[in-house]
Design a protein around this motif. Structure first.
Motif, PDB file in Angstrom:
ATOM      1  N   ILE A  36       1.430 -15.482   4.307  1.00 35.79           N
ATOM      2  CA  ILE A  36       2.457 -14.762   3.545  1.00 35.79           C
ATOM      3  C   ILE A  36       2.676 -13.422   4.257  1.00 35.79           C
ATOM      4  CG2 ILE A  36       3.086 -13.793   1.309  1.00 35.79           C
ATOM      5  CD1 ILE A  36       2.834 -16.845   1.358  1.00 35.79           C
ATOM      6  N   THR A  37       3.871 -13.231   4.809  1.00 37.60           N
ATOM      7  CA  THR A  37       4.126 -12.042   5.625  1.00 37.60           C
ATOM      8  C   THR A  37       4.742 -10.897   4.842  1.00 37.60           C
ATOM      9  OG1 THR A  37       6.261 -12.955   6.301  1.00 37.60           O
ATOM     10  CG2 THR A  37       4.370 -13.345   7.748  1.00 37.60           C
ATOM     11  N   ASP A  38       5.550 -11.212   3.816  1.00 38.19           N
ATOM     12  CA  ASP A  38       6.225 -10.144   3.084  1.00 38.19           C
ATOM     13  C   ASP A  38       6.725 -10.690   1.756  1.00 38.19           C
ATOM     14  OD1 ASP A  38       7.247  -7.623   2.568  1.00 38.19           O
ATOM     15  OD2 ASP A  38       9.072  -7.894   3.748  1.00 38.19           O
ATOM     16  N   ALA A  39       6.987  -9.784   0.839  1.00 32.59           N
ATOM     17  CA  ALA A  39       7.606 -10.137  -0.439  1.00 32.59           C
ATOM     18  C   ALA A  39       8.577  -9.024  -0.803  1.00 32.59           C
ATOM     19  CB  ALA A  39       6.558 -10.305  -1.528  1.00 32.59           C
ATOM     20  N   ARG A  40       9.697  -9.409  -1.356  1.00 34.71           N
ATOM     21  CA  ARG A  40      10.701  -8.428  -1.787  1.00 34.71           C
ATOM     22  C   ARG A  40      11.159  -8.798  -3.188  1.00 34.71           C
ATOM     23  NH1 ARG A  40      13.849  -8.371   3.828  1.00 34.71           N
ATOM     24  NH2 ARG A  40      12.236  -7.299   5.008  1.00 34.71           N
ATOM     25  N   VAL A  41      11.346  -7.753  -4.003  1.00 36.05           N
ATOM     26  CA  VAL A  41      11.749  -7.951  -5.393  1.00 36.05           C
ATOM     27  C   VAL A  41      13.095  -7.268  -5.584  1.00 36.05           C
ATOM     28  CG1 VAL A  41      11.116  -7.501  -7.790  1.00 36.05           C
ATOM     29  CG2 VAL A  41       9.351  -8.024  -6.137  1.00 36.05           C
ATOM     30  N   THR A  42      13.965  -7.894  -6.361  1.00 40.42           N
ATOM     31  CA  THR A  42      15.263  -7.288  -6.654  1.00 40.42           C
ATOM     32  C   THR A  42      15.066  -6.049  -7.514  1.00 40.42           C
ATOM     33  OG1 THR A  42      15.543  -8.717  -8.572  1.00 40.42           O
ATOM     34  CG2 THR A  42      16.506  -9.469  -6.487  1.00 40.42           C
ATOM     35  N   GLY A  43      16.094  -5.239  -7.602  1.00 41.73           N
ATOM     36  CA  GLY A  43      16.011  -3.989  -8.353  1.00 41.73           C
ATOM     37  C   GLY A  43      15.728  -4.171  -9.830  1.00 41.73           C
ATOM     38  N   ASP A  44      16.164  -5.301 -10.430  1.00 38.85           N
ATOM     39  CA  ASP A  44      15.903  -5.542 -11.850  1.00 38.85           C
ATOM     40  C   ASP A  44      14.574  -6.252 -12.087  1.00 38.85           C
ATOM     41  OD1 ASP A  44      16.546  -8.016 -10.860  1.00 38.85           O
ATOM     42  OD2 ASP A  44      18.149  -8.426 -12.299  1.00 38.85           O
ATOM     43  N   LEU A  45      13.799  -6.484 -11.029  1.00 40.79           N
ATOM     44  CA  LEU A  45      12.467  -7.106 -11.082  1.00 40.79           C
ATOM     45  C   LEU A  45      12.506  -8.541 -11.614  1.00 40.79           C
ATOM     46  CD1 LEU A  45      10.379  -4.104 -12.475  1.00 40.79           C
ATOM     47  CD2 LEU A  45      10.910  -4.640 -10.101  1.00 40.79           C
ATOM     48  N   ARG A  46      13.631  -9.237 -11.480  1.00 41.74           N
ATOM     49  CA  ARG A  46      13.766 -10.592 -12.015  1.00 41.74           C
ATOM     50  C   ARG A  46      13.551 -11.678 -10.961  1.00 41.74           C
ATOM     51  NH1 ARG A  46      15.010 -11.292 -17.644  1.00 41.74           N
ATOM     52  NH2 ARG A  46      15.378  -9.190 -18.369  1.00 41.74           N
ATOM     53  N   GLU A  47      13.772 -11.353  -9.693  1.00 40.95           N
ATOM     54  CA  GLU A  47      13.645 -12.354  -8.645  1.00 40.95           C
ATOM     55  C   GLU A  47      12.820 -11.790  -7.499  1.00 40.95           C
ATOM     56  OE1 GLU A  47      17.540 -13.485  -7.456  1.00 40.95           O
ATOM     57  OE2 GLU A  47      18.132 -14.023  -9.492  1.00 40.95           O
ATOM     58  N   ALA A  48      11.942 -12.608  -6.975  1.00 43.82           N
ATOM     59  CA  ALA A  48      11.099 -12.211  -5.841  1.00 43.82           C
ATOM     60  C   ALA A  48      11.300 -13.210  -4.713  1.00 43.82           C
ATOM     61  CB  ALA A  48       9.637 -12.160  -6.245  1.00 43.82           C
ATOM     62  N   THR A  49      11.472 -12.703  -3.528  1.00 46.17           N
ATOM     63  CA  THR A  49      11.566 -13.521  -2.334  1.00 46.17           C
ATOM     64  C   THR A  49      10.278 -13.350  -1.554  1.00 46.17           C
ATOM     65  OG1 THR A  49      13.949 -13.141  -2.271  1.00 46.17           O
ATOM     66  CG2 THR A  49      12.933 -14.025  -0.285  1.00 46.17           C
ATOM     67  N   VAL A  50       9.608 -14.450  -1.273  1.00 46.87           N
ATOM     68  CA  VAL A  50       8.334 -14.425  -0.559  1.00 46.87           C
ATOM     69  C   VAL A  50       8.570 -15.029   0.828  1.00 46.87           C
ATOM     70  CG1 VAL A  50       5.937 -15.191  -0.571  1.00 46.87           C
ATOM     71  CG2 VAL A  50       7.080 -14.657  -2.727  1.00 46.87           C
ATOM     72  N   PHE A  51       8.270 -14.243   1.869  1.00 43.05           N
ATOM     73  CA  PHE A  51       8.440 -14.700   3.243  1.00 43.05           C
ATOM     74  C   PHE A  51       7.102 -15.219   3.766  1.00 43.05           C
ATOM     75  CE2 PHE A  51      11.717 -11.583   2.478  1.00 43.05           C
ATOM     76  CZ  PHE A  51      12.841 -12.178   3.014  1.00 43.05           C
ATOM     77  N   TYR A  52       7.166 -16.321   4.492  1.00 42.13           N
ATOM     78  CA  TYR A  52       5.939 -16.936   4.994  1.00 42.13           C
ATOM     79  C   TYR A  52       6.159 -17.481   6.396  1.00 42.13           C
ATOM     80  CZ  TYR A  52       8.070 -21.483   4.079  1.00 42.13           C
ATOM     81  OH  TYR A  52       8.912 -22.563   4.085  1.00 42.13           O
ATOM     82  N   THR A  53       5.065 -17.649   7.117  1.00 49.27           N
ATOM     83  CA  THR A  53       5.087 -18.330   8.404  1.00 49.27           C
ATOM     84  C   THR A  53       4.076 -19.463   8.358  1.00 49.27           C
ATOM     85  OG1 THR A  53       3.417 -16.877   9.359  1.00 49.27           O
ATOM     86  CG2 THR A  53       5.708 -16.256   9.702  1.00 49.27           C
ATOM     87  N   VAL A  54       4.310 -20.469   9.165  1.00 48.05           N
ATOM     88  CA  VAL A  54       3.413 -21.622   9.244  1.00 48.05           C
ATOM     89  C   VAL A  54       3.064 -21.831  10.707  1.00 48.05           C
ATOM     90  CG1 VAL A  54       3.138 -24.086   8.808  1.00 48.05           C
ATOM     91  CG2 VAL A  54       4.473 -22.695   7.240  1.00 48.05           C
TER      92      VAL A  54
END
Length: 172
Positions: A36-54
């Motif tokens: 898991i390389t990074d995670a980003r959350v929207t300003g309203d804290l409702r959605e999170a995007t998790v970046f990964y490498t394999v």
């Protein structure tokens, strides 16, 4: 609307929770060596995007992506339990393009090094088009204002008159 510092803190915590949960609780055999390389959350804290490498080939990447999609519910439950936020953000897993970008940059740097070496080989033994020092120099290095000599009229080189000597200094 939450402030950016809170969203960043939540994103950092989500990154840690997801990485630990993948390591300890998810036992899917399709799941390869995932980082898991990074995670980003929207300003309203409702959605999170998790970046990964394999680590592996395209087949292993596809299998790991399927395993992450199937484990999304367990991961979201664990994020909600460990973060304690009122609304647990939904998770979206995105393969990180950073390794591919880094590989592309490395390839471009290698090509630039090869071209520099080719230019270096071609330029060995070559001479400058205008000589070693292409800059014009005044006839007399000691004279700064362009006047060829000092003294009596007609005393300069090649029989210059005083009017011709004066042109360079701005006097008539």
């Amino acid at each position: 609307m939450a402030d950016n510092a809170r969203a960043r803190k939540l994103a950092d915590r989500i990154q840690v929770v997801v990485a630990q949960t993948l390591e300890r609780r998810i036992k899917d055999p399709r799941l390869g060596f995932v980082t898991i390389t990074d995670a980003r959350v929207t300003g309203d804290l409702r959605e999170a995007t998790v970046f990964y490498t394999v680590y592996g080939d395209d087949e292993e990447r596809a299998a790991s992506a399927a395993a992450l999609e199937s484990a999304k519910g367990v991961l979201r439950s664990e994020v909600g339990r460990q973060t304690g936020v009122r609304y647990t953000p939904s998770l979206a897993f995105v393969p990180d393009a950073l390794p591919d970008t880094a590989r592309t940059i490395d390839d471009l740097l290698d090509r630039a090094r090869l071209r520099d070496e080719e230019v270096r080989q071609v330029s060995t033994g070559a001479a400058y088009a205008a000589g070693a020092d292409p800059y014009r120099k005044p006839a007399d290095e000691d004279d700064e204002d362009g006047v060829a000599g000092e003294g009596v009229a007609g005393d300069g080189p090649a029989g210059d008159t005083s009017a011709e000597q004066g042109r360079g200094s701005g006097t008539a």
